[in-house]
Design an enzyme around this catalytic site. Structure first.
Site, PDB file in Angstrom:
ATOM      1  N   ARG A 149       1.082  -1.268  -0.068  1.00 45.40           N
ATOM      2  CA  ARG A 149       0.153   0.108   0.003  1.00 45.40           C
ATOM      3  C   ARG A 149       0.980   1.406   0.171  1.00 45.40           C
ATOM      4  O   ARG A 149       1.850   1.391   0.601  1.00 45.40           O
ATOM      5  CB  ARG A 149      -0.907  -0.116   1.098  1.00 45.40           C
ATOM      6  CG  ARG A 149      -1.910  -1.255   1.107  1.00 45.40           C
ATOM      7  CD  ARG A 149      -3.132  -0.961   2.202  1.00 45.40           C
ATOM      8  NE  ARG A 149      -3.612  -2.149   2.104  1.00 45.40           N
ATOM      9  CZ  ARG A 149      -4.626  -2.598   1.241  1.00 45.40           C
ATOM     10  NH1 ARG A 149      -5.247  -1.574   0.612  1.00 45.40           N
ATOM     11  NH2 ARG A 149      -5.308  -3.868   1.479  1.00 45.40           N
ATOM     12  N   ILE A 201       2.119   4.781   0.812  1.00 43.08           N
ATOM     13  CA  ILE A 201       2.322   5.493   2.181  1.00 43.08           C
ATOM     14  C   ILE A 201       1.465   6.645   2.254  1.00 43.08           C
ATOM     15  O   ILE A 201       0.965   7.030   3.409  1.00 43.08           O
ATOM     16  CB  ILE A 201       3.646   5.634   2.730  1.00 43.08           C
ATOM     17  CG1 ILE A 201       3.904   5.756   4.072  1.00 43.08           C
ATOM     18  CG2 ILE A 201       4.177   7.024   1.902  1.00 43.08           C
ATOM     19  CD1 ILE A 201       5.372   5.852   4.482  1.00 43.08           C
ATOM     20  N   ASN A 240       4.239   6.556 -13.497  1.00 41.97           N
ATOM     21  CA  ASN A 240       5.013   7.791 -13.727  1.00 41.97           C
ATOM     22  C   ASN A 240       6.399   7.551 -14.355  1.00 41.97           C
ATOM     23  O   ASN A 240       7.019   6.635 -13.632  1.00 41.97           O
ATOM     24  CB  ASN A 240       5.016   8.749 -12.596  1.00 41.97           C
ATOM     25  CG  ASN A 240       3.628   9.317 -12.156  1.00 41.97           C
ATOM     26  OD1 ASN A 240       2.646   9.459 -13.012  1.00 41.97           O
ATOM     27  ND2 ASN A 240       3.185   9.340 -10.845  1.00 41.97           N
ATOM     28  N   GLU A 262       8.835  10.145  -8.841  1.00 42.97           N
ATOM     29  CA  GLU A 262       9.822  10.391  -7.554  1.00 42.97           C
ATOM     30  C   GLU A 262      10.817   9.170  -7.052  1.00 42.97           C
ATOM     31  O   GLU A 262      11.921   9.410  -6.807  1.00 42.97           O
ATOM     32  CB  GLU A 262       8.697  10.906  -6.347  1.00 42.97           C
ATOM     33  CG  GLU A 262       7.964  11.941  -6.751  1.00 42.97           C
ATOM     34  CD  GLU A 262       7.012  12.306  -6.030  1.00 42.97           C
ATOM     35  OE1 GLU A 262       6.869  11.620  -4.597  1.00 42.97           O
ATOM     36  OE2 GLU A 262       6.396  13.624  -5.930  1.00 42.97           O
ATOM     37  N   VAL A 263      10.228   7.925  -7.186  1.00 46.78           N
ATOM     38  CA  VAL A 263      11.146   7.032  -6.936  1.00 46.78           C
ATOM     39  C   VAL A 263      11.722   6.318  -7.937  1.00 46.78           C
ATOM     40  O   VAL A 263      10.812   5.828  -8.803  1.00 46.78           O
ATOM     41  CB  VAL A 263      10.088   5.839  -5.719  1.00 46.78           C
ATOM     42  CG1 VAL A 263      10.989   4.922  -5.520  1.00 46.78           C
ATOM     43  CG2 VAL A 263       9.797   6.893  -4.537  1.00 46.78           C
ATOM     44  N   HIS A 288       7.285   1.449 -10.656  1.00 48.55           N
ATOM     45  CA  HIS A 288       6.216   0.900  -9.851  1.00 48.55           C
ATOM     46  C   HIS A 288       5.188   1.459 -10.655  1.00 48.55           C
ATOM     47  O   HIS A 288       4.994   2.495 -11.216  1.00 48.55           O
ATOM     48  CB  HIS A 288       6.367   1.793  -8.632  1.00 48.55           C
ATOM     49  CG  HIS A 288       6.393   3.069  -8.417  1.00 48.55           C
ATOM     50  ND1 HIS A 288       8.009   3.673  -8.694  1.00 48.55           N
ATOM     51  CD2 HIS A 288       5.653   4.371  -8.368  1.00 48.55           C
ATOM     52  CE1 HIS A 288       7.827   5.119  -8.582  1.00 48.55           C
ATOM     53  NE2 HIS A 288       6.464   5.377  -8.540  1.00 48.55           N
ATOM     54  N   HIS A 318       1.157   2.030 -10.234  1.00 48.95           N
ATOM     55  CA  HIS A 318       0.223   2.688  -8.857  1.00 48.95           C
ATOM     56  C   HIS A 318      -1.088   1.919  -9.467  1.00 48.95           C
ATOM     57  O   HIS A 318      -1.463   2.129 -10.781  1.00 48.95           O
ATOM     58  CB  HIS A 318      -0.151   4.152  -9.234  1.00 48.95           C
ATOM     59  CG  HIS A 318       0.990   4.898  -8.622  1.00 48.95           C
ATOM     60  ND1 HIS A 318       1.161   5.523  -7.393  1.00 48.95           N
ATOM     61  CD2 HIS A 318       2.085   5.395  -9.466  1.00 48.95           C
ATOM     62  CE1 HIS A 318       2.080   6.372  -7.425  1.00 48.95           C
ATOM     63  NE2 HIS A 318       2.883   6.243  -8.331  1.00 48.95           N
TER      64      HIS A 318
HETATM   65  P1  AMP Z   1       5.923   8.341  -8.072  1.00 48.70           P
HETATM   66  O1  AMP Z   1       5.804   9.948  -8.022  1.00 48.70           O
HETATM   67  O2  AMP Z   1       5.107   7.579  -9.075  1.00 48.70           O
HETATM   68  O3  AMP Z   1       7.267   8.046  -8.371  1.00 48.70           O
HETATM   69  O4  AMP Z   1       5.288   7.643  -6.850  1.00 48.70           O
HETATM   70  C1  AMP Z   1       5.904   7.389  -5.673  1.00 48.70           C
HETATM   71  C2  AMP Z   1       4.948   6.833  -4.650  1.00 48.70           C
HETATM   72  O5  AMP Z   1       5.545   6.217  -3.455  1.00 48.70           O
HETATM   73  C3  AMP Z   1       4.177   8.198  -4.201  1.00 48.70           C
HETATM   74  O6  AMP Z   1       2.792   7.873  -4.090  1.00 48.70           O
HETATM   75  C4  AMP Z   1       4.751   7.762  -2.574  1.00 48.70           C
HETATM   76  O7  AMP Z   1       3.479   8.212  -1.643  1.00 48.70           O
HETATM   77  C5  AMP Z   1       4.864   6.497  -2.460  1.00 48.70           C
HETATM   78  N1  AMP Z   1       6.075   6.244  -1.373  1.00 48.70           N
HETATM   79  C6  AMP Z   1       6.902   6.768  -0.934  1.00 48.70           C
HETATM   80  N2  AMP Z   1       7.744   6.071  -0.055  1.00 48.70           N
HETATM   81  C7  AMP Z   1       7.011   4.848   0.360  1.00 48.70           C
HETATM   82  C8  AMP Z   1       6.938   4.150   1.142  1.00 48.70           C
HETATM   83  N3  AMP Z   1       8.193   3.691   2.050  1.00 48.70           N
HETATM   84  N4  AMP Z   1       5.960   3.099   1.166  1.00 48.70           N
HETATM   85  C9  AMP Z   1       4.835   3.318   0.308  1.00 48.70           C
HETATM   86  N5  AMP Z   1       4.520   4.142  -0.419  1.00 48.70           N
HETATM   87  C10 AMP Z   1       5.889   5.107  -0.347  1.00 48.70           C
END
Ligand code: AMP
Length: 119
Positions: free
Chosen positions: A32, A34, A91, A99-100, A104, A106
């Site tokens: 899920r 965060i 994304n 961002e990460v 991933h 969503h």
């Molecule tokens: P993106 O902008 O597509 O890279 O989305 C990164 C997503 O990772 C965001 O929706 C964050 O809320 C989520 N996120 C970041 N750190 C964590 C974590 N430790 N556990 C779960 N979700 C995370």
């Protein structure tokens, strides 16, 4: 862009930081988000080290790609999202708002989600 082994999802995959896991198989881990943006907001990530959808589709094997996308569908069905429906979003890069830097997808659901993109 080379893969950063210290990104937060790499740490989750290694078990160094916790996650709220909903699914795992040989190809993917789902947990899920965060900061959920829908009643159901799950992230599905491949087990392999891929920065983005671009990196994954360029470098991953057919088996990894098939295994990963089958897992996305399985997660949605296991969360009973298949009949009411759901949205997936990956994304990618700067303009995509990523961002990460570990691929991933969503998975959003649990209510009618409205227009595709915020305007
Ligand atoms: P993106 O902008 O597509 O890279 O989305 C990164 C997503 O990772 C965001 O929706 C964050 O809320 C989520 N996120 C970041 N750190 C964590 C974590 N430790 N556990 C779960 N979700 C995370």
């Amino acid at each position: 862009m080379s893969y950063d082994t210290n990104n937060v999802f790499a740490k989750i995959l290694r078990g160094e930081i916790p996650c709220d896991k909903v699914f795992e198989d040989d190809w993917a881990l789902a947990f899920r988000d965060i900061a959920p943006q829908a009643p159901v907001h799950v992230l599905v990530i491949p087990k392999g080290d891929y920065v983005s959808l671009d990196d994954f589709t360029a470098k991953a094997s057919d088996a990894e790609i098939a295994g990963f996308y089958r897992a996305v569908g399985k997660v949605a069905r296991e969360l009973n999202l298949d009949t009411p429906g759901y949205r997936t979003l990956a994304n990618t890069g700067d303009h995509g708002g990523q961002e990460v830097p570990h691929l991933h997808v969503h998975l959003f659901g649990g209510k009618p989600l409205g227009p595709m993109l915020a305007r």
